[in-house]
Design an enzyme around this catalytic site. Structure first.
Site, PDB file in Angstrom:
ATOM      1  N   GLY A  45      47.287 -19.899  68.964  1.00 23.60           N
ATOM      2  CA  GLY A  45      46.454 -20.839  68.219  1.00 23.60           C
ATOM      3  C   GLY A  45      47.012 -22.247  68.173  1.00 23.60           C
ATOM      4  O   GLY A  45      47.890 -22.634  68.950  1.00 23.60           O
ATOM      5  N   ALA A 119      33.361 -16.546  69.225  1.00 26.75           N
ATOM      6  CA  ALA A 119      32.723 -15.451  68.493  1.00 26.75           C
ATOM      7  C   ALA A 119      31.885 -15.973  67.334  1.00 26.75           C
ATOM      8  O   ALA A 119      32.174 -17.018  66.754  1.00 26.75           O
ATOM      9  CB  ALA A 119      33.784 -14.490  67.979  1.00 26.75           C
ATOM     10  N   ASP A 186      52.128 -36.205  52.670  1.00 30.12           N
ATOM     11  CA  ASP A 186      52.561 -34.810  52.715  1.00 30.12           C
ATOM     12  C   ASP A 186      53.828 -34.665  53.556  1.00 30.12           C
ATOM     13  O   ASP A 186      54.360 -35.639  54.100  1.00 30.12           O
ATOM     14  CB  ASP A 186      51.450 -33.901  53.243  1.00 30.12           C
ATOM     15  CG  ASP A 186      51.007 -34.263  54.664  1.00 30.12           C
ATOM     16  OD1 ASP A 186      51.625 -35.139  55.303  1.00 30.12           O
ATOM     17  OD2 ASP A 186      50.029 -33.654  55.143  1.00 30.12           O
ATOM     18  N   GLU A 191      57.830 -35.831  58.087  1.00 35.69           N
ATOM     19  CA  GLU A 191      58.515 -35.308  59.276  1.00 35.69           C
ATOM     20  C   GLU A 191      58.312 -36.222  60.475  1.00 35.69           C
ATOM     21  O   GLU A 191      59.281 -36.598  61.170  1.00 35.69           O
ATOM     22  CB  GLU A 191      57.958 -33.923  59.628  1.00 35.69           C
ATOM     23  CG  GLU A 191      58.483 -32.779  58.819  1.00 35.69           C
ATOM     24  CD  GLU A 191      57.944 -31.443  59.296  1.00 35.69           C
ATOM     25  OE1 GLU A 191      58.477 -30.408  58.872  1.00 35.69           O
ATOM     26  OE2 GLU A 191      56.989 -31.421  60.113  1.00 35.69           O
ATOM     27  N   HIS A 447      82.592 -18.954  51.422  1.00 39.90           N
ATOM     28  CA  HIS A 447      83.284 -20.243  51.270  1.00 39.90           C
ATOM     29  C   HIS A 447      84.034 -20.566  52.556  1.00 39.90           C
ATOM     30  O   HIS A 447      84.698 -19.710  53.116  1.00 39.90           O
ATOM     31  CB  HIS A 447      84.290 -20.183  50.120  1.00 39.90           C
ATOM     32  CG  HIS A 447      85.127 -21.424  50.011  1.00 39.90           C
ATOM     33  ND1 HIS A 447      84.656 -22.578  49.429  1.00 39.90           N
ATOM     34  CD2 HIS A 447      86.393 -21.678  50.437  1.00 39.90           C
ATOM     35  CE1 HIS A 447      85.605 -23.496  49.483  1.00 39.90           C
ATOM     36  NE2 HIS A 447      86.676 -22.979  50.092  1.00 39.90           N
TER      37      HIS A 447
END
Length: 479
Positions: A45, A119, A186, A191, A447
């Protein structure tokens, strides 16, 4: 073929082969159902072929370039480094094809039938599929709608141009723009803006009209102001877009803020604002599937629509447009079809930004918790105090924990810093389990590691954090 003359009998039919669709298909097959997956494009997709994966390859390229540029701090000397967009595009395409081949192999191994075409519903138990001149009719027992969504440009952008980019096209550029305008508030806008800035673009981030902050907890927004200023990335807030102009070699926006007008120009404009569900051609009205006023399909906690044997998952449903939601809903729908009492709950769905440094959040923000009437306590730990973040040279950021003061149950976890995308999983598990502060304080943490930052953020709730000076323990640490 005349509709109704002949219909192929099928068990479970899934429309859409994105993350939600193929996860649903494989899970249903695991549970013994015979599955047919219909995809009009490519398996994976939008997420794999145009969205999530290409954009994350872009952000990883930016991260690697920044890391190489910082290598001298470690005594690693090298010649000048440059970014080759042609090689990036080759690697991106190779990675997408490799992942797509993997999905195809998984579907084949699970005996999932793949049908190519578009479809649409003919009846409550019947689907038509068109592929060129080929047309087939299938009768099903259960169906899952997983057709995803498409980006919507802002209302003030009516024209089409190769200089107007959205979430499906931003990773396809064959050049690093000298100047790039990014519109949105957003995580995707953030980004993309930070990635192209790291790769060499002069980036201006323009928040959604009238907005002053990004869509994060207020502490993250304050930290972002500092980080973006340090990187030299410009942010425009609280403005109205009056007009957009398209030219042969650039895009210009006319803005207004407090009565003053300003013009911003860039070689390209990337927009990340809203989406619309891909449902227009499904014939939902024909079968009476209930939708919201915005066109999103209404579903219950099992992803079942208003038609008992028809389910919907992912971006076509209400809620956040995140692949993690689609995947969870897909598995839930498959299990519900198989008679399993499964359900989806997105109260603690993570939101992650693959920025420099990354951001990750789950649960309630400080504002949300207060608005809901909780009396809250805040534990906040700066990563500049963490030994591991210091030794790897990644000291920007913090980890913040929000707790119900009365019950001491954790309500939200927010972090910005190296490793946040991975570390947030521990926070999600704690939130889902209804953990109290002692549930995160009791275990042993490796650690040195970034994990210790989460421990100290929770310890800060009780003013027990070792690496926060006493003077800062007297009041909530403000970042």
């Amino acid at each position: 073929m005349v509709v109704g003359e002949l219909a192929h009998e099928r068990d479970v039919m899934i429309i859409g082969g994105g993350p939600g669709g193929y996860h649903a298909a494989i899970r249903a097959a695991q549970l013994g159902r015979t599955v047919t997956l219909i995809e009009r494009g490519q398996l994976g997709g939008v997420c794999l072929n145009k969205g999530c994966i290409p954009s994350k390859i872009l952000t990883q390229s930016a991260e690697k370039l920044v890391s190489y540029q910082e290598a001298e701090n470690w005594g690693i000397e090298r010649e000048a480094i440059s970014f080759n967009m042609k090689k990036f595009q080759q690697y991106k395409q190779k990675t997408i094809e490799q992942l797509r081949t993997g999905i195809e192999g998984l579907c084949k191994a699970n005996k999932v039938e793949i049908v190519e075409g578009s479809a649409f519903f003919l009846a409550e138990d019947k689907i038509g599929v068109e592929n060129g001149e080929k047309y087939e009719v299938f009768r099903f027992k259960d169906a899952i709608i997983a057709t995803g969504s498409s980006p919507v440009l802002p209302s003030w952008l009516q024209e089409k141009s190769e200089r107007l980019l959205d979430t499906h096209t931003i990773a396809n550029l064959d050049e690093i723009p000298e100047k790039l305008l990014v519109y949105g508030s957003d995580y995707i806008a953030l980004e993309i803006g930070m990635a192209y800035q790291a790769l060499g673009s002069d980036v201006t981030l323009i928040l959604d009209e009238g907005k002053a902050e990004f869509e994060f907890d207020q502490s993250i927004c304050r930290e972002l102001k500092r980080i973006l200023k340090k990187k030299g990335l410009k942010v425009v807030r609280n403005v109205d877009i009056l007009e957009s102009k398209l030219y042969e070699d650039n895009v210009s926006l006319i803005l207004e803020a407090k009565g003053k007008k300003e013009t911003l120009s860039g070689a390209y404009l990337f927009s990340s604002t809203s989406i619309k569900p891909n449902t227009d051609l499904l014939g939902l009205d024909r079968i009476g599937v209930e939708t919201s006023t915005a066109g999103f399909i209404k579903v219950d906690h099992q992803s079942r629509t208003s038609r008992e044997r028809i389910y919907a998952i992912g971006d076509v449903t209400e809620g956040p447009a995140l692949a993690v939601k689609a995947i969870k809903q897909g598995k839930t729908a498959a299990e519900a079809i198989a008679g399993i009492a499964s359900e989806s709950d997105f109260r603690f769905i993570p939101v992650v930004a693959h920025t420099q440094p990354p951001i990750a959040s789950a649960g309630l923000t400080e504002e949300e918790a207060s608005d809901l009437g909780y009396e809250i306590e805040i534990g906040q730990y700066p990563l500049s105090s963490n030994g591991y973040s210091t030794l790897i040279g990644k000291k920007d950021g913090f980890i913040k924990v929000i707790s119900d003061k009365e019950q001491r149950v954790l309500l939200g976890i927010h972090m910005v810093g190296h490793g946040a995308a991975e570390l947030i999983s521990s926070g999600i598990t704690a939130l889902e389990m209804g953990a109290r502060d002692e549930d995160l304080i009791f275990p042993n943490y490796p650690h040195p590691s970034m994990n210790e930052g989460l421990l100290e953020a929770v310890e800060a709730l009780k003013k027990q954090a070792i690496h926060i000076p006493p003077s800062l323990k007297k009041e909530r640490l403000k970042v």
